[in-house]
Design an enzyme around this catalytic site. Structure first.
Site, short mmCIF file in Angstrom:
data_model
loop_
_atom_site.label_atom_id
_atom_site.label_comp_id
_atom_site.label_asym_id
_atom_site.label_seq_id
_atom_site.Cartn_x
_atom_site.Cartn_y
_atom_site.Cartn_z
N GLY A 185 -2.98 -1.80 -6.94
CA GLY A 185 -1.84 -2.70 -7.05
C GLY A 185 -2.03 -3.70 -8.19
O GLY A 185 -3.13 -4.22 -8.41
N ARG B 186 -3.91 -10.42 3.71
CA ARG B 186 -4.32 -11.76 4.13
C ARG B 186 -3.14 -12.65 4.51
O ARG B 186 -3.33 -13.71 5.08
CB ARG B 186 -5.17 -12.43 3.05
CG ARG B 186 -6.56 -11.80 2.94
CD ARG B 186 -7.48 -12.59 2.03
NE ARG B 186 -8.85 -12.14 2.15
CZ ARG B 186 -9.48 -11.33 1.29
NH1 ARG B 186 -8.85 -10.88 0.24
NH2 ARG B 186 -10.74 -11.00 1.50
N GLN C 99 -8.61 -7.23 -10.90
CA GLN C 99 -9.32 -6.08 -10.32
C GLN C 99 -8.87 -4.77 -11.00
O GLN C 99 -9.69 -3.90 -11.31
CB GLN C 99 -9.04 -6.01 -8.82
CG GLN C 99 -9.50 -4.71 -8.16
CD GLN C 99 -9.31 -4.71 -6.66
OE1 GLN C 99 -10.15 -5.24 -5.96
NE2 GLN C 99 -8.25 -4.11 -6.16
N HIS D 35 0.84 -1.21 0.00
CA HIS D 35 0.00 0.00 0.00
C HIS D 35 0.88 1.26 0.00
O HIS D 35 0.56 2.24 -0.68
CB HIS D 35 -0.89 0.03 1.24
CG HIS D 35 -1.89 -1.09 1.32
ND1 HIS D 35 -1.79 -2.12 2.23
CD2 HIS D 35 -3.00 -1.33 0.58
CE1 HIS D 35 -2.80 -2.94 2.06
NE2 HIS D 35 -3.55 -2.50 1.07
O1 PAF Z 1 -8.02 -4.09 -3.35
C1 PAF Z 1 -8.68 -3.72 -2.36
O2 PAF Z 1 -8.15 -3.47 -1.28
C2 PAF Z 1 -10.17 -3.54 -2.50
O3 PAF Z 1 -10.72 -4.48 -3.37
C3 PAF Z 1 -10.60 -2.12 -2.91
C4 PAF Z 1 -10.08 -1.76 -4.28
C5 PAF Z 1 -10.07 -1.11 -1.89
C6 PAF Z 1 -12.12 -2.00 -2.95
O4 PAF Z 1 -12.69 -2.28 -1.71
#
Ligand code: PAF
Length: 285
Positions: A154, A194, A160, A43
């Protein structure tokens, strides 16, 4: 060395918009880094990349119930806002944390869900059918609430990233979605919130996921037919101690369509379980 500064928190959309408007009036560009908290170096890499592009960086922290199925880990997902804040303060480049309450994001009677197709087809969707529409719903809300110029995601969650890019494009949301390379442990394990669930034995097994991706990629590049490269990597993961392999797949890097040969940019993606912990990873080929 980064200078430490006290970070403001907006806990609802009105506070967020007020702050963003003040910045806009000064001509500042705004970058959003959407997260579910439990922050780690991955992050922080997004936040750092955001600061390169924009004068102001907003980090949203919201564990989004809409992207978890009832049997998944929503209730036990790690939450520690004080720790997240301390990490961001130490890094010293975030301007605002946006940490809305569940009832503010999904008010009583909330009845809308963004439905996604295209890159959302297959892979994760085969195992978590609710997932991308939950992500798309919250990300669309975050984009509309914050109205950033840039949003950072990321590459670890590669599917995603493609879904979010498509969402912004298809809905004409005027911002640039930027992917940031995965940060890994020394043994190749991709950083993930996780990973905190992994017991020592599972942690050793987890490191094999990245090795299997590499092996599948090397085999395909050396001319092994793609289905064979995929099934050999699956067998290697099961041998290494994974309990289940959801998929290991070599796909078109833009569309995630299956490939017959490596005649265009490709990506190898995998999801596997050790005990109750499900890990995903991917690499460019
Ligand atoms: O990747 C994540 O942490 C989540 O899927 C996100 C993009 C913050 C949406 O809740």
């Amino acid at each position: 060395m980064s200078s430490q500064k006290r970070l403001e928190t907006a806990s609802n959309v009105l506070e967020l918009r007020l702050r963003v408007r003040l910045w806009r009036n000064k001509g500042d560009r705004i970058a959003l880094v959407p997260t579910m908290g439990a922050l780690h170096e991955g992050h922080l890499a997004l936040v750092k990349a955001a600061k390169v592009k924009a004068e102001r960086v907003v980090v949203s922290i919201f564990v989004n119930p809409a992207q978890f199925a009832p049997h998944e880990d929503f209730s036990r997902y790690p939450r520690d806002l004080a720790k997240d804040r301390a990490m961001l303060e130490l890094q010293g480049v975030t301007d605002l944390i946006y940490a809305p309450e569940g009832r503010d994001m999904y008010a009583q009677g909330f009845a809308t869900r963004v439905s996604v197709d295209g890159p959302a087809r297959g892979l994760e969707t085969d195992f978590r059918p609710h997932f991308f529409s939950g992500v798309a719903t919250v990300v669309a809300k975050l984009f509309l609430q914050c109205a950033p110029d840039f949003a950072f995601f990321g590459e670890k969650d590669y599917q995603q990233l493609l879904v979010v890019k498509r969402l912004a494009r298809d809905l004409d949301i005027p911002l640039e979605v930027i992917g940031v390379p995965t940060i890994r442990e020394a043994d190749g394990l991709a950083l993930s919130s996780r990973n905190a669930y992994l017991q020592p034995e599972q942690r050793k097994i987890a490191a094999c996921l990245n090795r299997a991706l590499r092996a599948a990629g090397d085999a395909a590049r050396a001319g092994t037919p793609i289905p064979q490269a995929e099934s050999e990597a699956t067998a290697a993961l099961l041998n290494a101690g994974f309990d289940r392999v959801d998929y290991i797949a070599i796909r078109d890097a833009e569309t995630l369509a299956p490939l017959h040969s490596l005649d265009r940019p490709a990506r190898v993606l995998a999801a596997a379980r050790t005990g109750a912990v499900r890990l995903i990873d991917n690499m460019a080929l």
